[in-house]
Design an enzyme around this catalytic site. Sequence first.
Site, short mmCIF file in Angstrom:
data_model
loop_
_atom_site.label_atom_id
_atom_site.label_comp_id
_atom_site.label_asym_id
_atom_site.label_seq_id
_atom_site.Cartn_x
_atom_site.Cartn_y
_atom_site.Cartn_z
N ARG A 58 46.12 -98.39 8.26
CA ARG A 58 46.76 -98.50 6.94
C ARG A 58 48.10 -99.23 7.01
O ARG A 58 48.49 -99.93 6.08
CB ARG A 58 46.94 -97.12 6.28
CG ARG A 58 47.70 -97.22 4.94
CD ARG A 58 47.72 -95.91 4.15
NE ARG A 58 48.14 -94.79 4.94
CZ ARG A 58 49.40 -94.51 5.24
NH1 ARG A 58 50.39 -95.27 4.81
NH2 ARG A 58 49.70 -93.45 5.97
N TYR A 110 46.92 -114.08 -15.25
CA TYR A 110 45.73 -113.26 -15.13
C TYR A 110 45.88 -111.99 -15.99
O TYR A 110 46.97 -111.43 -16.08
CB TYR A 110 45.57 -112.89 -13.64
CG TYR A 110 44.37 -112.05 -13.37
CD1 TYR A 110 43.09 -112.59 -13.43
CD2 TYR A 110 44.50 -110.72 -13.04
CE1 TYR A 110 41.99 -111.81 -13.19
CE2 TYR A 110 43.41 -109.93 -12.78
CZ TYR A 110 42.14 -110.48 -12.86
OH TYR A 110 41.04 -109.71 -12.62
N ASP A 182 51.69 -117.66 -8.06
CA ASP A 182 50.31 -117.24 -7.85
C ASP A 182 49.51 -118.52 -7.62
O ASP A 182 49.28 -119.30 -8.55
CB ASP A 182 49.80 -116.46 -9.07
CG ASP A 182 48.37 -115.94 -8.89
OD1 ASP A 182 47.61 -116.57 -8.12
OD2 ASP A 182 48.02 -114.93 -9.52
N LYS A 207 39.02 -114.93 -4.67
CA LYS A 207 38.59 -116.19 -5.27
C LYS A 207 38.36 -117.24 -4.17
O LYS A 207 37.45 -117.09 -3.39
CB LYS A 207 39.62 -116.63 -6.31
CG LYS A 207 40.09 -115.48 -7.24
CD LYS A 207 39.00 -114.93 -8.11
CE LYS A 207 39.37 -113.64 -8.83
NZ LYS A 207 40.64 -113.63 -9.55
C1 LIG Z 1 41.57 -112.65 -10.01
C2 LIG Z 1 42.99 -113.00 -10.10
C3 LIG Z 1 43.97 -112.03 -9.82
C4 LIG Z 1 43.64 -110.61 -9.47
O1 LIG Z 1 42.95 -110.56 -8.26
P1 LIG Z 1 41.95 -109.35 -7.84
O2 LIG Z 1 41.54 -109.74 -6.46
O3 LIG Z 1 40.83 -109.31 -8.82
O4 LIG Z 1 42.75 -108.10 -7.87
C5 LIG Z 1 45.29 -112.44 -9.89
N1 LIG Z 1 45.64 -113.71 -10.22
C6 LIG Z 1 44.71 -114.64 -10.50
C7 LIG Z 1 45.14 -116.01 -10.87
C8 LIG Z 1 43.36 -114.32 -10.45
O5 LIG Z 1 42.45 -115.25 -10.75
#
Ligand SMILES: *Cc1c(COP(=O)(O)O)cnc(C)c1O
Length: 390
Positions: A58, A110, A182, A207
Amino acid sequence: MGTDNRGLSTRCVHAGEGSDAHGSPHTPTYTTTTFAFPSTAALLDVVEGRAAGSLYTRYGFNPTVQNLEVKLASLENAEAALAFSSGMGAEMALFLAHGRRGIICLGDAYGGTLELLSQQLPQLGIRTALVLGHESARLSELLDDGYGLLFAETPTNPVLEVFDIKVLADAAHARRALLAVDNTFASPVNQQPLALGADLVVHSATKYLGGHSDITAGAIMGGQELIAPIFAWRKNLGTTPAPETCALLARSLRTLVLRVRQQNETAQRIAEAFAHHPRIRRVLYPGLPDFPFHGKAAQQMAGFGGMLTIEVEGDAATAAAVVDRLRLFAIAPSLGGVESLATQPVTTTHHGLSDDERARRGITGAMIRLSVGIEDARDLIADLRQALDG
Ligand SMILES: *Cc1c(COP(=O)(O)O)cnc(C)c1O
Protein backbone atom coordinates in the site's frame (compact mmCIF):
# COMPACT_ATOMS: atom_id res chain seq x y z
CA MET A 1 14.44 9.45 -15.55
CA GLY A 2 15.02 13.22 -15.80
CA THR A 3 18.45 12.54 -17.28
CA ASP A 4 17.39 9.74 -19.65
CA ASN A 5 18.19 11.04 -23.13
CA ARG A 6 16.88 8.00 -24.97
CA GLY A 7 13.87 8.41 -27.24
CA LEU A 8 10.35 7.98 -25.90
CA SER A 9 9.80 4.61 -27.61
CA THR A 10 13.02 3.25 -26.10
CA ARG A 11 12.04 4.51 -22.66
CA CYS A 12 8.54 3.01 -23.00
CA VAL A 13 10.13 -0.39 -23.57
CA HIS A 14 13.13 -0.25 -21.24
CA ALA A 15 12.66 2.32 -18.44
CA GLY A 16 11.92 0.78 -15.07
CA GLU A 17 12.33 -2.83 -16.10
CA GLY A 18 13.89 -5.01 -13.44
CA SER A 19 15.16 -8.51 -14.11
CA ASP A 20 15.23 -11.41 -11.66
CA ALA A 21 17.32 -14.49 -10.88
CA HIS A 22 15.54 -16.37 -13.69
CA GLY A 23 16.41 -13.80 -16.35
CA SER A 24 12.97 -12.28 -16.83
CA PRO A 25 13.31 -9.54 -19.47
CA HIS A 26 10.87 -7.32 -17.57
CA THR A 27 9.76 -6.71 -14.00
CA PRO A 28 8.01 -9.78 -12.58
CA THR A 29 4.67 -9.30 -10.83
CA TYR A 30 5.11 -9.30 -7.07
CA THR A 31 1.61 -9.74 -5.70
CA THR A 32 3.26 -9.73 -2.28
CA THR A 33 1.73 -7.39 0.32
CA THR A 34 4.65 -7.37 2.77
CA PHE A 35 8.37 -8.02 2.47
CA ALA A 36 10.73 -9.82 4.82
CA PHE A 37 14.08 -8.45 6.02
CA PRO A 38 17.28 -10.23 7.06
CA SER A 39 17.43 -8.17 10.28
CA THR A 40 15.73 -5.47 12.33
CA ALA A 41 18.48 -3.04 11.34
CA ALA A 42 17.79 -3.68 7.64
CA LEU A 43 14.05 -3.16 8.22
CA LEU A 44 14.70 0.13 10.01
CA ASP A 45 16.90 1.34 7.14
CA VAL A 46 13.89 1.14 4.82
CA VAL A 47 11.32 2.37 7.37
CA GLU A 48 13.49 5.40 8.21
CA GLY A 49 14.30 6.14 4.58
CA ARG A 50 18.05 5.42 4.63
CA ALA A 51 17.69 2.68 2.04
CA ALA A 52 15.30 2.12 -0.81
CA GLY A 53 13.57 -1.20 -0.60
CA SER A 54 10.39 -3.16 -0.58
CA LEU A 55 8.30 -2.97 2.57
CA TYR A 56 4.54 -2.84 2.21
CA THR A 57 2.53 -2.67 -1.01
CA ARG A 58 0.00 0.00 0.00
CA TYR A 59 2.95 2.37 0.57
CA GLY A 60 4.00 1.62 -2.99
CA PHE A 61 7.18 -0.03 -1.68
CA ASN A 62 6.85 -3.06 -3.95
CA PRO A 63 9.15 -3.67 -6.96
CA THR A 64 6.28 -4.02 -9.43
CA VAL A 65 4.78 -0.71 -8.31
CA GLN A 66 8.10 1.12 -8.06
CA ASN A 67 9.42 -0.06 -11.42
CA LEU A 68 6.17 1.04 -13.05
CA GLU A 69 6.67 4.45 -11.44
CA VAL A 70 10.15 4.73 -12.94
CA LYS A 71 8.60 4.09 -16.36
CA LEU A 72 5.76 6.56 -15.69
CA ALA A 73 8.22 9.28 -14.65
CA SER A 74 10.28 8.62 -17.75
CA LEU A 75 7.23 9.14 -20.03
CA GLU A 76 6.92 12.76 -18.96
CA ASN A 77 10.65 13.28 -18.35
CA ALA A 78 9.82 13.83 -14.69
CA GLU A 79 11.97 13.42 -11.62
CA ALA A 80 9.33 11.24 -9.95
CA ALA A 81 5.94 9.62 -10.48
CA LEU A 82 3.23 7.96 -8.42
CA ALA A 83 0.81 5.33 -9.66
CA PHE A 84 -2.80 5.32 -8.45
CA SER A 85 -5.75 2.98 -8.48
CA SER A 86 -7.65 5.40 -10.77
CA GLY A 87 -7.40 8.80 -12.39
CA MET A 88 -9.76 10.19 -9.75
CA GLY A 89 -7.58 8.68 -7.02
CA ALA A 90 -4.66 10.61 -8.50
CA GLU A 91 -6.63 13.86 -8.67
CA MET A 92 -7.94 13.54 -5.12
CA ALA A 93 -4.41 13.08 -3.76
CA LEU A 94 -3.19 16.01 -5.87
CA PHE A 95 -5.95 18.33 -4.63
CA LEU A 96 -5.51 17.38 -0.98
CA ALA A 97 -1.73 17.77 -1.15
CA HIS A 98 -1.53 21.00 -3.17
CA GLY A 99 -5.01 22.52 -3.26
CA ARG A 100 -5.43 23.94 0.21
CA ARG A 101 -4.87 27.57 -0.84
CA GLY A 102 -7.64 27.14 -3.40
CA ILE A 103 -8.02 25.36 -6.75
CA ILE A 104 -8.88 26.95 -10.08
CA CYS A 105 -10.05 24.62 -12.82
CA LEU A 106 -9.69 26.22 -16.24
CA GLY A 107 -11.89 24.97 -19.07
CA ASP A 108 -14.12 21.97 -19.33
CA ALA A 109 -12.95 19.01 -17.29
CA TYR A 110 -13.81 15.41 -16.66
CA GLY A 111 -17.19 14.97 -14.94
CA GLY A 112 -15.70 13.43 -11.80
CA THR A 113 -13.23 16.29 -11.53
CA LEU A 114 -16.01 18.86 -11.78
CA GLU A 115 -18.03 17.02 -9.13
CA LEU A 116 -15.05 16.85 -6.80
CA LEU A 117 -14.28 20.55 -7.26
CA SER A 118 -17.82 21.92 -7.22
CA GLN A 119 -19.42 19.70 -4.58
CA GLN A 120 -17.05 17.61 -2.50
CA LEU A 121 -13.87 19.59 -1.83
CA PRO A 122 -15.82 22.72 -0.74
CA GLN A 123 -17.35 20.50 1.99
CA LEU A 124 -13.82 20.19 3.37
CA GLY A 125 -13.41 23.96 3.35
CA ILE A 126 -11.28 24.02 0.20
CA ARG A 127 -12.22 26.92 -2.05
CA THR A 128 -12.55 26.08 -5.72
CA ALA A 129 -13.34 28.07 -8.85
CA LEU A 130 -14.44 26.79 -12.26
CA VAL A 131 -13.44 29.14 -15.06
CA LEU A 132 -14.19 28.51 -18.72
CA GLY A 133 -11.71 29.34 -21.48
CA HIS A 134 -13.50 32.50 -22.61
CA GLU A 135 -13.57 33.79 -19.01
CA SER A 136 -9.81 33.88 -18.65
CA ALA A 137 -9.89 37.46 -17.30
CA ARG A 138 -11.22 35.93 -14.08
CA LEU A 139 -8.18 33.71 -13.93
CA SER A 140 -5.87 36.64 -13.09
CA GLU A 141 -8.24 37.87 -10.39
CA LEU A 142 -8.33 34.45 -8.74
CA LEU A 143 -4.56 34.07 -8.91
CA ASP A 144 -4.20 37.55 -7.41
CA ASP A 145 -6.57 36.42 -4.69
CA GLY A 146 -4.06 33.74 -3.67
CA TYR A 147 -5.46 30.54 -5.20
CA GLY A 148 -2.52 28.15 -5.11
CA LEU A 149 -3.29 25.53 -7.73
CA LEU A 150 -4.31 26.01 -11.35
CA PHE A 151 -5.61 22.83 -12.96
CA ALA A 152 -6.46 22.36 -16.65
CA GLU A 153 -7.11 19.68 -19.21
CA THR A 154 -5.89 20.34 -22.72
CA PRO A 155 -7.28 19.47 -25.20
CA THR A 156 -10.62 19.52 -23.41
CA ASN A 157 -13.51 17.11 -23.60
CA PRO A 158 -15.49 17.11 -25.91
CA VAL A 159 -14.87 20.36 -27.82
CA LEU A 160 -11.06 19.92 -27.95
CA GLU A 161 -10.28 23.42 -26.74
CA VAL A 162 -6.52 23.91 -26.45
CA PHE A 163 -4.87 26.01 -23.74
CA ASP A 164 -1.36 27.39 -24.04
CA ILE A 165 0.47 25.53 -21.27
CA LYS A 166 3.43 27.91 -21.24
CA VAL A 167 1.18 30.95 -20.83
CA LEU A 168 -0.72 29.25 -17.98
CA ALA A 169 2.52 28.21 -16.27
CA ASP A 170 3.87 31.76 -16.44
CA ALA A 171 0.60 33.19 -15.08
CA ALA A 172 0.56 30.70 -12.19
CA HIS A 173 4.23 31.09 -11.32
CA ALA A 174 4.01 34.90 -11.32
CA ARG A 175 1.60 34.50 -8.35
CA ARG A 176 3.45 31.60 -6.66
CA ALA A 177 0.77 29.15 -7.74
CA LEU A 178 1.33 25.70 -9.24
CA LEU A 179 0.10 24.49 -12.62
CA ALA A 180 -1.13 20.90 -12.91
CA VAL A 181 -2.16 19.61 -16.36
CA ASP A 182 -4.41 16.62 -16.93
CA ASN A 183 -2.60 15.11 -19.92
CA THR A 184 -5.00 12.20 -20.38
CA PHE A 185 -6.42 13.27 -23.76
CA ALA A 186 -3.09 14.10 -25.38
CA SER A 187 -0.93 11.37 -23.80
CA PRO A 188 2.82 11.90 -23.27
CA VAL A 189 3.39 10.96 -26.90
CA ASN A 190 1.63 14.10 -28.13
CA GLN A 191 2.26 16.57 -25.33
CA GLN A 192 4.88 17.07 -22.63
CA PRO A 193 3.41 19.60 -20.18
CA LEU A 194 6.39 19.57 -17.80
CA ALA A 195 8.72 20.64 -20.61
CA LEU A 196 6.30 23.53 -21.30
CA GLY A 197 6.46 24.73 -17.69
CA ALA A 198 3.74 22.78 -15.85
CA ASP A 199 4.66 21.65 -12.34
CA LEU A 200 2.67 18.44 -12.26
CA VAL A 201 0.99 16.15 -14.79
CA VAL A 202 -2.00 13.92 -14.01
CA HIS A 203 -3.23 10.97 -16.05
CA SER A 204 -6.20 8.71 -16.04
CA ALA A 205 -4.07 5.70 -17.01
CA THR A 206 -7.39 3.97 -17.66
CA LYS A 207 -7.28 5.67 -21.06
CA TYR A 208 -4.25 5.88 -23.44
CA LEU A 209 -1.61 4.69 -20.97
CA GLY A 210 -3.56 1.48 -20.32
CA GLY A 211 -4.80 1.53 -23.89
CA HIS A 212 -6.85 -1.67 -23.90
CA SER A 213 -9.93 -0.77 -21.83
CA ASP A 214 -8.98 -3.43 -19.30
CA ILE A 215 -7.38 -1.59 -16.37
CA THR A 216 -8.38 1.27 -14.11
CA ALA A 217 -5.39 3.31 -12.95
CA GLY A 218 -3.98 6.80 -12.58
CA ALA A 219 -0.64 8.59 -12.41
CA ILE A 220 0.99 11.83 -11.32
CA MET A 221 4.40 12.98 -12.53
CA GLY A 222 6.53 15.91 -11.37
CA GLY A 223 9.49 17.05 -9.30
CA GLN A 224 10.33 15.03 -6.18
CA GLU A 225 9.57 17.94 -3.86
CA LEU A 226 5.98 18.25 -5.12
CA ILE A 227 5.49 14.48 -5.37
CA ALA A 228 6.47 13.84 -1.72
CA PRO A 229 3.33 15.37 -0.13
CA ILE A 230 1.15 13.59 -2.69
CA PHE A 231 2.84 10.34 -1.74
CA ALA A 232 1.86 10.90 1.90
CA TRP A 233 -1.80 11.34 0.94
CA ARG A 234 -1.83 8.32 -1.36
CA LYS A 235 -0.37 6.15 1.36
CA ASN A 236 -3.23 6.82 3.75
CA LEU A 237 -6.02 7.30 1.23
CA GLY A 238 -5.00 3.79 0.24
CA THR A 239 -5.17 4.49 -3.50
CA THR A 240 -2.03 2.65 -4.55
CA PRO A 241 -2.85 0.33 -7.46
CA ALA A 242 -2.64 -3.43 -7.08
CA PRO A 243 0.62 -4.98 -8.35
CA GLU A 244 -1.36 -6.97 -10.94
CA THR A 245 -2.68 -3.70 -12.36
CA CYS A 246 0.82 -2.18 -12.30
CA ALA A 247 2.20 -5.11 -14.28
CA LEU A 248 -0.57 -4.80 -16.88
CA LEU A 249 0.00 -1.06 -17.13
CA ALA A 250 3.76 -1.53 -17.59
CA ARG A 251 3.03 -4.04 -20.35
CA SER A 252 0.66 -1.59 -22.06
CA LEU A 253 3.16 1.25 -21.86
CA ARG A 254 5.71 -0.69 -23.91
CA THR A 255 3.48 -0.15 -26.97
CA LEU A 256 2.22 3.34 -26.07
CA VAL A 257 4.06 5.18 -28.85
CA LEU A 258 2.98 2.70 -31.54
CA ARG A 259 -0.64 2.87 -30.47
CA VAL A 260 -0.92 6.62 -30.09
CA ARG A 261 0.89 7.42 -33.36
CA GLN A 262 -1.51 5.11 -35.17
CA GLN A 263 -4.48 6.69 -33.38
CA ASN A 264 -3.24 10.18 -34.36
CA GLU A 265 -2.91 9.15 -37.99
CA THR A 266 -6.31 7.46 -38.19
CA ALA A 267 -8.09 10.31 -36.38
CA GLN A 268 -6.56 12.77 -38.85
CA ARG A 269 -7.77 10.65 -41.78
CA ILE A 270 -11.29 10.43 -40.32
CA ALA A 271 -11.38 14.16 -39.60
CA GLU A 272 -10.35 14.95 -43.18
CA ALA A 273 -12.74 12.41 -44.67
CA PHE A 274 -15.76 13.95 -42.93
CA ALA A 275 -14.79 17.64 -42.75
CA HIS A 276 -17.03 18.41 -45.71
CA HIS A 277 -19.66 15.66 -45.49
CA PRO A 278 -23.19 16.95 -46.24
CA ARG A 279 -24.66 15.39 -43.05
CA ILE A 280 -21.97 16.92 -40.84
CA ARG A 281 -22.03 20.49 -39.58
CA ARG A 282 -18.54 20.54 -38.07
CA VAL A 283 -15.64 18.28 -37.29
CA LEU A 284 -13.77 19.38 -34.17
CA TYR A 285 -10.20 18.12 -34.38
CA PRO A 286 -6.97 19.98 -33.54
CA GLY A 287 -5.30 18.54 -36.64
CA LEU A 288 -7.66 20.28 -39.08
CA PRO A 289 -6.04 23.52 -40.34
CA ASP A 290 -9.27 25.54 -40.01
CA PHE A 291 -10.01 24.36 -36.46
CA PRO A 292 -9.87 27.44 -34.18
CA PHE A 293 -7.26 25.88 -31.86
CA HIS A 294 -5.14 24.33 -34.61
CA GLY A 295 -2.36 26.91 -34.34
CA LYS A 296 -2.01 26.57 -30.59
CA ALA A 297 -2.11 22.78 -30.84
CA ALA A 298 0.53 22.73 -33.59
CA GLN A 299 2.78 24.84 -31.36
CA GLN A 300 2.71 22.68 -28.25
CA MET A 301 1.69 19.20 -29.43
CA ALA A 302 3.76 16.62 -31.33
CA GLY A 303 0.57 14.96 -32.58
CA PHE A 304 -3.10 15.91 -32.56
CA GLY A 305 -4.48 12.89 -30.75
CA GLY A 306 -7.01 10.17 -31.26
CA MET A 307 -10.07 12.08 -30.03
CA LEU A 308 -12.38 13.95 -32.34
CA THR A 309 -15.92 15.24 -32.15
CA ILE A 310 -18.32 15.43 -35.06
CA GLU A 311 -21.44 17.55 -34.99
CA VAL A 312 -24.13 16.23 -37.29
CA GLU A 313 -26.75 18.33 -39.08
CA GLY A 314 -29.81 17.91 -36.87
CA ASP A 315 -30.39 17.44 -33.16
CA ALA A 316 -29.67 14.97 -30.36
CA ALA A 317 -32.09 12.44 -31.87
CA THR A 318 -30.34 12.63 -35.26
CA ALA A 319 -26.98 12.06 -33.56
CA ALA A 320 -28.40 9.15 -31.53
CA ALA A 321 -29.68 7.53 -34.72
CA VAL A 322 -26.22 7.82 -36.29
CA VAL A 323 -24.58 6.35 -33.19
CA ASP A 324 -27.08 3.49 -33.14
CA ARG A 325 -26.24 2.59 -36.75
CA LEU A 326 -22.50 2.25 -36.03
CA ARG A 327 -21.26 -1.34 -36.19
CA LEU A 328 -17.52 -1.13 -35.66
CA PHE A 329 -17.49 1.78 -33.22
CA ALA A 330 -18.93 0.61 -29.89
CA ILE A 331 -21.37 2.85 -28.03
CA ALA A 332 -19.46 3.50 -24.82
CA PRO A 333 -17.99 6.26 -22.71
CA SER A 334 -14.25 6.25 -21.93
CA LEU A 335 -11.48 6.55 -24.48
CA GLY A 336 -7.94 5.74 -25.42
CA GLY A 337 -8.30 2.00 -26.06
CA VAL A 338 -7.31 0.04 -29.16
CA GLU A 339 -11.00 -0.32 -30.02
CA SER A 340 -12.94 2.66 -31.38
CA LEU A 341 -15.75 4.09 -29.28
CA ALA A 342 -18.52 6.62 -29.91
CA THR A 343 -20.62 8.59 -27.42
CA GLN A 344 -22.87 11.59 -27.38
CA PRO A 345 -21.56 13.89 -24.63
CA VAL A 346 -25.19 14.77 -23.74
CA THR A 347 -25.90 11.14 -22.88
CA THR A 348 -22.74 10.46 -20.88
CA THR A 349 -19.95 12.85 -19.91
CA HIS A 350 -22.16 15.96 -19.84
CA HIS A 351 -25.52 14.31 -19.13
CA GLY A 352 -25.94 15.93 -15.73
CA LEU A 353 -25.62 19.52 -16.98
CA SER A 354 -28.50 21.87 -17.79
CA ASP A 355 -28.99 23.04 -21.39
CA ASP A 356 -27.70 26.49 -20.39
CA GLU A 357 -24.60 25.05 -18.80
CA ARG A 358 -23.95 22.93 -21.90
CA ALA A 359 -24.42 25.96 -24.12
CA ARG A 360 -21.84 27.89 -22.06
CA ARG A 361 -19.42 25.06 -22.76
CA GLY A 362 -20.25 24.92 -26.47
CA ILE A 363 -21.67 21.41 -26.21
CA THR A 364 -24.67 20.45 -28.35
CA GLY A 365 -26.91 17.41 -28.57
CA ALA A 366 -25.80 16.86 -32.17
CA MET A 367 -22.21 16.14 -31.10
CA ILE A 368 -20.74 12.66 -31.26
CA ARG A 369 -17.38 12.12 -29.60
CA LEU A 370 -15.15 9.52 -31.20
CA SER A 371 -12.28 7.75 -29.53
CA VAL A 372 -10.32 6.35 -32.45
CA GLY A 373 -8.73 2.95 -31.97
CA ILE A 374 -6.15 1.09 -34.03
CA GLU A 375 -8.47 -0.63 -36.52
CA ASP A 376 -7.88 0.07 -40.23
CA ALA A 377 -8.83 3.63 -41.07
CA ARG A 378 -10.82 2.60 -44.14
CA ASP A 379 -13.03 0.29 -42.04
CA LEU A 380 -13.74 3.04 -39.52
CA ILE A 381 -14.46 5.54 -42.29
CA ALA A 382 -16.79 3.04 -44.02
CA ASP A 383 -18.61 2.45 -40.72
CA LEU A 384 -19.13 6.17 -40.13
CA ARG A 385 -20.21 6.67 -43.73
CA GLN A 386 -22.91 3.99 -43.58
CA ALA A 387 -24.11 5.29 -40.20
CA LEU A 388 -24.39 8.85 -41.53
CA ASP A 389 -26.00 7.81 -44.80
CA GLY A 390 -28.32 5.23 -43.23
C1 LIG B 1 -11.36 9.28 -17.30
C2 LIG B 1 -10.75 10.57 -16.95
C3 LIG B 1 -10.46 10.89 -15.61
C4 LIG B 1 -10.81 9.97 -14.47
O1 LIG B 1 -10.07 8.79 -14.56
P1 LIG B 1 -10.55 7.38 -13.91
O2 LIG B 1 -9.40 6.48 -14.23
O3 LIG B 1 -11.83 6.98 -14.54
O4 LIG B 1 -10.70 7.62 -12.45
C5 LIG B 1 -9.85 12.10 -15.37
N1 LIG B 1 -9.53 12.97 -16.36
C6 LIG B 1 -9.81 12.68 -17.65
C7 LIG B 1 -9.47 13.67 -18.71
C8 LIG B 1 -10.43 11.48 -17.99
O5 LIG B 1 -10.71 11.22 -19.27
